[in-house]
Design a protein around this motif. Structure first.
Motif, PDB file in Angstrom:
ATOM      1  N   ARG A  33       0.865  -1.067   0.013  1.00 41.31           N
ATOM      2  CA  ARG A  33       0.010  -0.091  -0.119  1.00 41.31           C
ATOM      3  C   ARG A  33       1.023   1.316   0.013  1.00 41.31           C
ATOM      4  NH1 ARG A  33      -2.789  -3.180   3.703  1.00 41.31           N
ATOM      5  NH2 ARG A  33      -2.031  -2.006   5.373  1.00 41.31           N
ATOM      6  N   ALA A  34       1.760   1.243   0.702  1.00 44.26           N
ATOM      7  CA  ALA A  34       2.716   2.363   0.915  1.00 44.26           C
ATOM      8  C   ALA A  34       3.493   2.597  -0.701  1.00 44.26           C
ATOM      9  CB  ALA A  34       3.660   2.300   1.864  1.00 44.26           C
ATOM     10  N   ALA A  35       3.755   1.473  -1.111  1.00 43.47           N
ATOM     11  CA  ALA A  35       4.544   1.868  -2.546  1.00 43.47           C
ATOM     12  C   ALA A  35       3.417   2.350  -3.386  1.00 43.47           C
ATOM     13  CB  ALA A  35       5.065   0.477  -3.039  1.00 43.47           C
ATOM     14  N   VAL A  36       2.289   1.748  -3.543  1.00 48.91           N
ATOM     15  CA  VAL A  36       1.289   2.150  -4.426  1.00 48.91           C
ATOM     16  C   VAL A  36       1.110   3.613  -4.077  1.00 48.91           C
ATOM     17  CG1 VAL A  36      -1.189   2.044  -4.983  1.00 48.91           C
ATOM     18  CG2 VAL A  36       0.329   0.055  -4.691  1.00 48.91           C
ATOM     19  N   GLU A  37       1.037   3.916  -2.948  1.00 50.06           N
ATOM     20  CA  GLU A  37       0.679   5.575  -2.600  1.00 50.06           C
ATOM     21  C   GLU A  37       1.865   6.475  -3.108  1.00 50.06           C
ATOM     22  OE1 GLU A  37      -0.837   9.110  -1.096  1.00 50.06           O
ATOM     23  OE2 GLU A  37      -1.778   7.119  -1.629  1.00 50.06           O
ATOM     24  N   LEU A  38       3.107   6.009  -2.930  1.00 44.93           N
ATOM     25  CA  LEU A  38       4.443   6.561  -3.271  1.00 44.93           C
ATOM     26  C   LEU A  38       4.337   6.901  -5.055  1.00 44.93           C
ATOM     27  CD1 LEU A  38       6.971   8.297  -2.584  1.00 44.93           C
ATOM     28  CD2 LEU A  38       8.151   5.886  -3.168  1.00 44.93           C
ATOM     29  N   ILE A  39       3.932   5.762  -5.865  1.00 47.90           N
ATOM     30  CA  ILE A  39       3.891   5.701  -7.221  1.00 47.90           C
ATOM     31  C   ILE A  39       2.724   6.708  -7.591  1.00 47.90           C
ATOM     32  CG2 ILE A  39       3.852   4.504  -9.159  1.00 47.90           C
ATOM     33  CD1 ILE A  39       5.127   2.011  -7.389  1.00 47.90           C
ATOM     34  N   ARG A  40       1.775   6.487  -7.151  1.00 49.67           N
ATOM     35  CA  ARG A  40       0.569   7.353  -7.513  1.00 49.67           C
ATOM     36  C   ARG A  40       0.725   8.669  -7.475  1.00 49.67           C
ATOM     37  NH1 ARG A  40      -2.783   5.406 -10.396  1.00 49.67           N
ATOM     38  NH2 ARG A  40      -3.542   3.614  -9.080  1.00 49.67           N
ATOM     39  N   THR A  41       1.360   9.241  -6.134  1.00 49.60           N
ATOM     40  CA  THR A  41       1.594  10.462  -6.116  1.00 49.60           C
ATOM     41  C   THR A  41       2.796  11.088  -6.483  1.00 49.60           C
ATOM     42  OG1 THR A  41       2.345  10.296  -3.653  1.00 49.60           O
ATOM     43  CG2 THR A  41      -0.217  10.406  -3.996  1.00 49.60           C
ATOM     44  N   GLN A  42       3.889  10.255  -7.270  1.00 46.09           N
ATOM     45  CA  GLN A  42       5.035  10.505  -7.485  1.00 46.09           C
ATOM     46  C   GLN A  42       5.819  11.185  -6.561  1.00 46.09           C
ATOM     47  OE1 GLN A  42       6.380  10.774 -11.003  1.00 46.09           O
ATOM     48  NE2 GLN A  42       4.791   9.057 -10.941  1.00 46.09           N
ATOM     49  N   GLY A  43       5.471  10.814  -5.192  1.00 48.92           N
ATOM     50  CA  GLY A  43       6.142  11.094  -3.794  1.00 48.92           C
ATOM     51  C   GLY A  43       6.189  12.648  -3.745  1.00 48.92           C
ATOM     52  N   LYS A  44       5.506  13.642  -4.207  1.00 49.42           N
ATOM     53  CA  LYS A  44       5.672  15.015  -4.425  1.00 49.42           C
ATOM     54  C   LYS A  44       5.376  15.449  -2.804  1.00 49.42           C
ATOM     55  CE  LYS A  44       4.091  15.853  -8.982  1.00 49.42           C
ATOM     56  NZ  LYS A  44       3.048  16.403  -9.788  1.00 49.42           N
ATOM     57  N   ALA A  45       4.529  14.768  -2.033  1.00 50.64           N
ATOM     58  CA  ALA A  45       4.167  15.240  -0.653  1.00 50.64           C
ATOM     59  C   ALA A  45       5.580  15.037   0.488  1.00 50.64           C
ATOM     60  CB  ALA A  45       3.060  14.464  -0.244  1.00 50.64           C
ATOM     61  N   GLN A  46       6.312  14.207  -0.083  1.00 50.49           N
ATOM     62  CA  GLN A  46       7.361  13.666   0.777  1.00 50.49           C
ATOM     63  C   GLN A  46       8.684  14.136   0.448  1.00 50.49           C
ATOM     64  OE1 GLN A  46       7.521   9.323   1.394  1.00 50.49           O
ATOM     65  NE2 GLN A  46       5.654   9.205   0.461  1.00 50.49           N
ATOM     66  N   LEU A  47       8.664  15.076  -0.757  1.00 50.28           N
ATOM     67  CA  LEU A  47      10.121  15.681  -1.240  1.00 50.28           C
ATOM     68  C   LEU A  47      10.211  17.001  -0.614  1.00 50.28           C
ATOM     69  CD1 LEU A  47       9.785  14.907  -5.064  1.00 50.28           C
ATOM     70  CD2 LEU A  47      11.424  13.949  -3.335  1.00 50.28           C
ATOM     71  N   PRO A  48      11.403  17.168   0.030  1.00 53.43           N
ATOM     72  CA  PRO A  48      11.837  18.375   0.496  1.00 53.43           C
ATOM     73  C   PRO A  48      11.703  19.318  -0.505  1.00 53.43           C
ATOM     74  CG  PRO A  48      13.515  16.796   1.167  1.00 53.43           C
ATOM     75  CD  PRO A  48      12.522  16.356   0.056  1.00 53.43           C
ATOM     76  N   PRO A  49      11.254  20.640   0.059  1.00 59.15           N
ATOM     77  CA  PRO A  49      11.211  21.678  -1.273  1.00 59.15           C
ATOM     78  C   PRO A  49      12.637  21.877  -1.953  1.00 59.15           C
ATOM     79  CG  PRO A  49      10.892  22.629   1.038  1.00 59.15           C
ATOM     80  CD  PRO A  49      11.300  21.266   1.340  1.00 59.15           C
ATOM     81  N   GLY A  50      12.174  21.967  -3.122  1.00 56.35           N
ATOM     82  CA  GLY A  50      13.228  22.136  -4.214  1.00 56.35           C
ATOM     83  C   GLY A  50      13.889  20.788  -4.861  1.00 56.35           C
ATOM     84  N   MET A  51      13.397  19.651  -4.193  1.00 58.13           N
ATOM     85  CA  MET A  51      13.732  18.437  -4.734  1.00 58.13           C
ATOM     86  C   MET A  51      13.081  17.844  -5.588  1.00 58.13           C
ATOM     87  SD  MET A  51      15.648  16.446  -1.433  1.00 58.13           S
ATOM     88  CE  MET A  51      16.481  15.366  -2.617  1.00 58.13           C
ATOM     89  N   ARG A  52      13.437  17.218  -6.560  1.00 55.78           N
ATOM     90  CA  ARG A  52      12.522  16.535  -7.649  1.00 55.78           C
ATOM     91  C   ARG A  52      13.185  15.009  -7.971  1.00 55.78           C
ATOM     92  NH1 ARG A  52      13.217  20.896 -12.457  1.00 55.78           N
ATOM     93  NH2 ARG A  52      11.748  19.620 -13.326  1.00 55.78           N
ATOM     94  N   LEU A  53      12.174  14.400  -8.201  1.00 55.19           N
ATOM     95  CA  LEU A  53      12.468  13.059  -8.815  1.00 55.19           C
ATOM     96  C   LEU A  53      12.324  13.131 -10.351  1.00 55.19           C
ATOM     97  CD1 LEU A  53      11.879   9.554  -7.257  1.00 55.19           C
ATOM     98  CD2 LEU A  53      10.929   9.970  -9.939  1.00 55.19           C
ATOM     99  N   GLN A  64      -2.793  -9.020  -1.006  1.00 48.88           N
ATOM    100  CA  GLN A  64      -3.119  -8.726   0.508  1.00 48.88           C
ATOM    101  C   GLN A  64      -4.269  -7.812   0.661  1.00 48.88           C
ATOM    102  OE1 GLN A  64      -1.707 -11.296   2.443  1.00 48.88           O
ATOM    103  NE2 GLN A  64      -1.136 -11.917   0.353  1.00 48.88           N
ATOM    104  N   GLN A  65      -4.765  -7.209  -0.176  1.00 49.77           N
ATOM    105  CA  GLN A  65      -5.777  -6.201   0.006  1.00 49.77           C
ATOM    106  C   GLN A  65      -7.271  -6.432  -0.177  1.00 49.77           C
ATOM    107  OE1 GLN A  65      -4.065  -3.566   0.959  1.00 49.77           O
ATOM    108  NE2 GLN A  65      -2.191  -4.719   0.410  1.00 49.77           N
TER     109      GLN A  65
END
Length: 307
Positions: free
Chosen positions: A159-179, A196-197
């Motif tokens: 679930r955690a990995a799906v959330e990261l991929i879905r949102t492109q991790g934008k909420a977790q990236l420090p200001p100015g950082m980009r993937l 398992q869901q």
């Protein structure tokens, strides 16, 4: 519906692809060759993989599906296409032009989520937007301790990995950082099984379902469940096919598929389409005939009936 998935199912709501490896190592001849070459059961001969992948692309198959098997386990007896999933997808992206490239499926809990996201975005850009990201939680407990992962926690990790991929991790990236590379449209994710869901969670968060091979009656039940939780999101499955050279040979069912001539195959595919299956990936490892010849017959006589 995601534009990539609309491309998968096409204007007629149904399409046909192929599952790698493009080898018939599970056939009687294939097993004899494996013994002669001292290859354990389940490790295919991939000497012609590039030639056959190009043939699939040029012949009009809609997708190539790649499994994620990190380690060969003799007890399980299947090395899939041998090569690491994302590395191989990059290679296939470079030698094909049109065919969609799908994973069936990446085992998310075994992989570092940020690197999975970067790999998926990279493949999607390098292929010109052809990636279909099938994902799963994994079903081989022996792999988890070797990767330093907890098998019992794989559902939460998924679930955690799906959330990261879905949102492109934008909420977790420090200001100015980009993937990088960044994608305007996130890669569509299809789930193998339930990972398992709950069905409700899968229907809400995933873009499509990769269902295990089965008979039309088995698919009828699964499709009913999928439509309840996911509406019109694509339903995808697979068939292990041994295509008889005689066009009129009847269907003889085996585990996950069957042996038949092309007319019975067309009838089976039509039945699945009417039930609501929207894409079928054909798995040819049981084929008693040369794989390239089977692909050519399918391209000439079967694909035009559906594409």
């Amino acid at each position: 519906m995601h534009s990539r998935l609309s491309r998968l199912i096409g204007d007629h709501g149904f399409s046909i692809g192929l599952e790698l490896p493009l080898d018939n190592d599970w056939s009687s001849r294939g097993r004899r060759l494996a013994e002669e070459q001292l290859r354990p059961f389940g490790i295919p001969d991939i000497g012609r993989h590039a030639e056959l992948a190009k043939q699939a692309d040029q012949s009009g198959f809609r997708a190539l599906w790649i499994r994620d098997v990190p380690l060969y386990d003799p007890a399980f007896g299947d090395a899939a296409q041998v090569y690491e999933t994302f590395s191989y997808l990059g290679y296939l992206a470079g030698i094909t032009d049109r065919i969609l490239l799908g994973t069936a499926a990446v085992v998310l809990p075994l992989r570092q989520p940020w690197l999975t996201l970067k790999a998926a975005n990279s493949i999607d850009e390098l292929s010109g937007g052809r990636l279909l990201l099938g994902v799963a939680s994994g079903d081989r407990p022996i792999e988890y301790p070797l990767f330093g992962k907890d098998f019992q926690q794989r559902g939460a990790a998924f679930r955690a990995a799906v959330e990261l991929i879905r949102t492109q991790g934008k909420a977790q990236l420090p200001p100015g950082m980009r993937l990088l590379p960044e994608r305007e449209e996130s890669v569509p994710m299809l789930v193998a099984g339930l990972s398992q869901q709950s069905p409700a969670w899968v229907g809400q968060h995933m873009d499509g379902w990769l269902s295990y091979p089965g008979t039309p009656d088995e698919h009828r039940l699964r499709i009913g469940l999928w439509r309840e939780v996911a509406g019109d999101k694509p339903y995808v499955s697979f068939i292990h096919l041994d295509l008889d050279a005689h066009p009129h040979a009847p269907l003889h069912r085996v585990h996950f598929g069957g042996r038949c001539g092309r007319l019975a195959l067309i009838e089976e595919l039509q039945a699945l389409r009417e039930l609501g299956v929207q894409h079928i990936g054909l798995h040819l490892r049981r084929s008693e005939r040369e794989v390239g010849d089977v692909m050519a017959e399918l391209a000439e006589h079967v694909l035009p009936m559906f594409h």
